[in-house]
Scaffold this motif. Sequence first.
Motif, PDB file in Angstrom:
ATOM      1  N   MET A  58       0.852  -1.174   0.000  1.00 20.81           N
ATOM      2  CA  MET A  58       0.000   0.000   0.000  1.00 20.81           C
ATOM      3  C   MET A  58       0.897   1.237   0.000  1.00 20.81           C
ATOM      4  SD  MET A  58      -3.187   0.874   2.556  1.00 20.81           S
ATOM      5  CE  MET A  58      -4.129  -0.530   2.022  1.00 20.81           C
ATOM      6  N   ASP A  59       0.649   2.138  -0.905  1.00 22.06           N
ATOM      7  CA  ASP A  59       1.421   3.366  -1.054  1.00 22.06           C
ATOM      8  C   ASP A  59       1.091   4.328   0.088  1.00 22.06           C
ATOM      9  OD1 ASP A  59       1.734   6.238  -2.039  1.00 22.06           O
ATOM     10  OD2 ASP A  59       2.756   5.126  -3.621  1.00 22.06           O
ATOM     11  N   LEU A  60       2.108   4.940   0.661  1.00 25.19           N
ATOM     12  CA  LEU A  60       1.917   5.853   1.784  1.00 25.19           C
ATOM     13  C   LEU A  60       0.974   6.994   1.434  1.00 25.19           C
ATOM     14  CD1 LEU A  60       2.822   6.213   4.693  1.00 25.19           C
ATOM     15  CD2 LEU A  60       4.724   7.576   3.870  1.00 25.19           C
ATOM     16  N   ARG A  61       1.026   7.453   0.189  1.00 26.18           N
ATOM     17  CA  ARG A  61       0.146   8.557  -0.217  1.00 26.18           C
ATOM     18  C   ARG A  61      -1.316   8.140  -0.270  1.00 26.18           C
ATOM     19  NH1 ARG A  61       4.286   9.818  -4.877  1.00 26.18           N
ATOM     20  NH2 ARG A  61       4.049   7.592  -4.815  1.00 26.18           N
ATOM     21  N   THR A  62      -1.579   6.863  -0.443  1.00 23.20           N
ATOM     22  CA  THR A  62      -2.960   6.397  -0.429  1.00 23.20           C
ATOM     23  C   THR A  62      -3.365   5.902   0.956  1.00 23.20           C
ATOM     24  OG1 THR A  62      -2.348   4.166  -1.124  1.00 23.20           O
ATOM     25  CG2 THR A  62      -2.921   5.741  -2.856  1.00 23.20           C
ATOM     26  N   LEU A  63      -2.402   5.782   1.844  1.00 20.87           N
ATOM     27  CA  LEU A  63      -2.650   5.305   3.201  1.00 20.87           C
ATOM     28  C   LEU A  63      -2.988   6.437   4.157  1.00 20.87           C
ATOM     29  CD1 LEU A  63      -2.537   2.884   5.169  1.00 20.87           C
ATOM     30  CD2 LEU A  63      -0.097   3.335   5.399  1.00 20.87           C
ATOM     31  N   ILE A  64      -2.310   7.572   3.984  1.00 25.02           N
ATOM     32  CA  ILE A  64      -2.453   8.709   4.898  1.00 25.02           C
ATOM     33  C   ILE A  64      -2.962   9.921   4.139  1.00 25.02           C
ATOM     34  CG2 ILE A  64      -1.194  10.304   6.398  1.00 25.02           C
ATOM     35  CD1 ILE A  64       0.823   8.039   6.873  1.00 25.02           C
ATOM     36  N   THR A  65      -3.880  10.634   4.773  1.00 23.76           N
ATOM     37  CA  THR A  65      -4.409  11.868   4.207  1.00 23.76           C
ATOM     38  C   THR A  65      -4.141  13.014   5.180  1.00 23.76           C
ATOM     39  OG1 THR A  65      -6.212  10.686   3.124  1.00 23.76           O
ATOM     40  CG2 THR A  65      -6.503  13.032   3.421  1.00 23.76           C
ATOM     41  N   THR A  66      -3.732  14.136   4.635  1.00 22.50           N
ATOM     42  CA  THR A  66      -3.661  15.365   5.427  1.00 22.50           C
ATOM     43  C   THR A  66      -4.463  16.417   4.677  1.00 22.50           C
ATOM     44  OG1 THR A  66      -1.586  15.992   4.360  1.00 22.50           O
ATOM     45  CG2 THR A  66      -1.413  14.886   6.476  1.00 22.50           C
ATOM     46  N   ASP A  67      -5.410  17.001   5.383  1.00 19.42           N
ATOM     47  CA  ASP A  67      -6.306  17.986   4.790  1.00 19.42           C
ATOM     48  C   ASP A  67      -6.617  19.011   5.873  1.00 19.42           C
ATOM     49  OD1 ASP A  67      -8.589  19.427   3.948  1.00 19.42           O
ATOM     50  OD2 ASP A  67      -9.349  17.722   2.808  1.00 19.42           O
ATOM     51  N   PRO A  68      -6.385  20.294   5.605  1.00 22.91           N
ATOM     52  CA  PRO A  68      -6.651  21.307   6.627  1.00 22.91           C
ATOM     53  C   PRO A  68      -8.094  21.293   7.126  1.00 22.91           C
ATOM     54  CG  PRO A  68      -5.680  22.291   4.654  1.00 22.91           C
ATOM     55  CD  PRO A  68      -5.880  20.850   4.377  1.00 22.91           C
ATOM     56  N   ASP A  69      -9.014  20.761   6.333  1.00 25.07           N
ATOM     57  CA  ASP A  69     -10.416  20.712   6.730  1.00 25.07           C
ATOM     58  C   ASP A  69     -10.772  19.467   7.544  1.00 25.07           C
ATOM     59  OD1 ASP A  69     -10.943  23.154   5.465  1.00 25.07           O
ATOM     60  OD2 ASP A  69     -11.359  22.154   3.553  1.00 25.07           O
ATOM     61  N   ILE A  70      -9.828  18.537   7.677  1.00 25.14           N
ATOM     62  CA  ILE A  70     -10.058  17.330   8.479  1.00 25.14           C
ATOM     63  C   ILE A  70      -9.109  17.364   9.665  1.00 25.14           C
ATOM     64  CG2 ILE A  70     -10.011  14.806   8.519  1.00 25.14           C
ATOM     65  CD1 ILE A  70     -10.595  14.868   5.509  1.00 25.14           C
ATOM     66  N   LEU A  71      -9.667  17.571  10.827  1.00 31.13           N
ATOM     67  CA  LEU A  71      -8.895  17.622  12.081  1.00 31.13           C
ATOM     68  C   LEU A  71      -7.710  18.577  11.995  1.00 31.13           C
ATOM     69  CD1 LEU A  71      -8.945  13.841  13.074  1.00 31.13           C
ATOM     70  CD2 LEU A  71     -10.435  15.655  13.917  1.00 31.13           C
ATOM     71  N   ALA A  93      -0.396  -1.938   7.093  1.00 36.31           N
ATOM     72  CA  ALA A  93       0.473  -1.225   6.152  1.00 36.31           C
ATOM     73  C   ALA A  93       1.180  -0.058   6.834  1.00 36.31           C
ATOM     74  CB  ALA A  93      -0.328  -0.736   4.952  1.00 36.31           C
ATOM     75  N   LEU A  94       0.473   0.647   7.697  1.00 35.27           N
ATOM     76  CA  LEU A  94       1.101   1.758   8.418  1.00 35.27           C
ATOM     77  C   LEU A  94       2.209   1.251   9.339  1.00 35.27           C
ATOM     78  CD1 LEU A  94       1.166   4.781   9.141  1.00 35.27           C
ATOM     79  CD2 LEU A  94      -0.321   4.197  11.048  1.00 35.27           C
ATOM     80  N   LEU A  95       1.942   0.179  10.058  1.00 34.17           N
ATOM     81  CA  LEU A  95       2.955  -0.378  10.953  1.00 34.17           C
ATOM     82  C   LEU A  95       4.153  -0.905  10.173  1.00 34.17           C
ATOM     83  CD1 LEU A  95       0.596  -2.202  13.463  1.00 34.17           C
ATOM     84  CD2 LEU A  95       1.908  -0.101  13.866  1.00 34.17           C
ATOM     85  N   GLU A  96       3.909  -1.539   9.045  1.00 34.43           N
ATOM     86  CA  GLU A  96       5.017  -2.023   8.213  1.00 34.43           C
ATOM     87  C   GLU A  96       5.836  -0.866   7.669  1.00 34.43           C
ATOM     88  OE1 GLU A  96       2.990  -4.435   5.312  1.00 34.43           O
ATOM     89  OE2 GLU A  96       3.030  -6.206   6.606  1.00 34.43           O
ATOM     90  N   THR A  97       5.175   0.206   7.277  1.00 38.80           N
ATOM     91  CA  THR A  97       5.885   1.385   6.771  1.00 38.80           C
ATOM     92  C   THR A  97       6.723   2.012   7.870  1.00 38.80           C
ATOM     93  OG1 THR A  97       4.168   1.783   5.126  1.00 38.80           O
ATOM     94  CG2 THR A  97       5.586   3.640   5.685  1.00 38.80           C
ATOM     95  N   ALA A  98       6.144   2.150   9.058  1.00 36.22           N
ATOM     96  CA  ALA A  98       6.895   2.711  10.184  1.00 36.22           C
ATOM     97  C   ALA A  98       8.100   1.844  10.499  1.00 36.22           C
ATOM     98  CB  ALA A  98       5.991   2.835  11.408  1.00 36.22           C
TER      99      ALA A  98
END
Length: 79
Positions: free
Chosen positions: A1-14, A57-62
């Motif tokens: 799983m690609d990190l860019r498809t795994l994590i989102t950062t958006d000023p309007d979300i949290l 996927a996040l844990l494997e990436t970390a």
Amino acid sequence: MDLRTLITTDPDILGGQPVFAGTRVPIETLFDHLEAGVSLDEFLADFPTVSKAQAVALLETANKLLTSTNAAQLCAAAA
């Protein structure tokens, strides 16, 4: 799983906090739960919008980032 498809950062979300893509669950929440001794299955039960594939996927990436030759650079950036 690609990190860019795994994590989102958006000023309007949290306020731009990194979250699991397609959810409002902060990435940090997974690590907080694991640190507190909560199992992965319990975390997934508490946050059903996060898939097991995403969490793993996040844990494997970390793991890859922290055990790679980039670890020194990551430590310097975090300081």
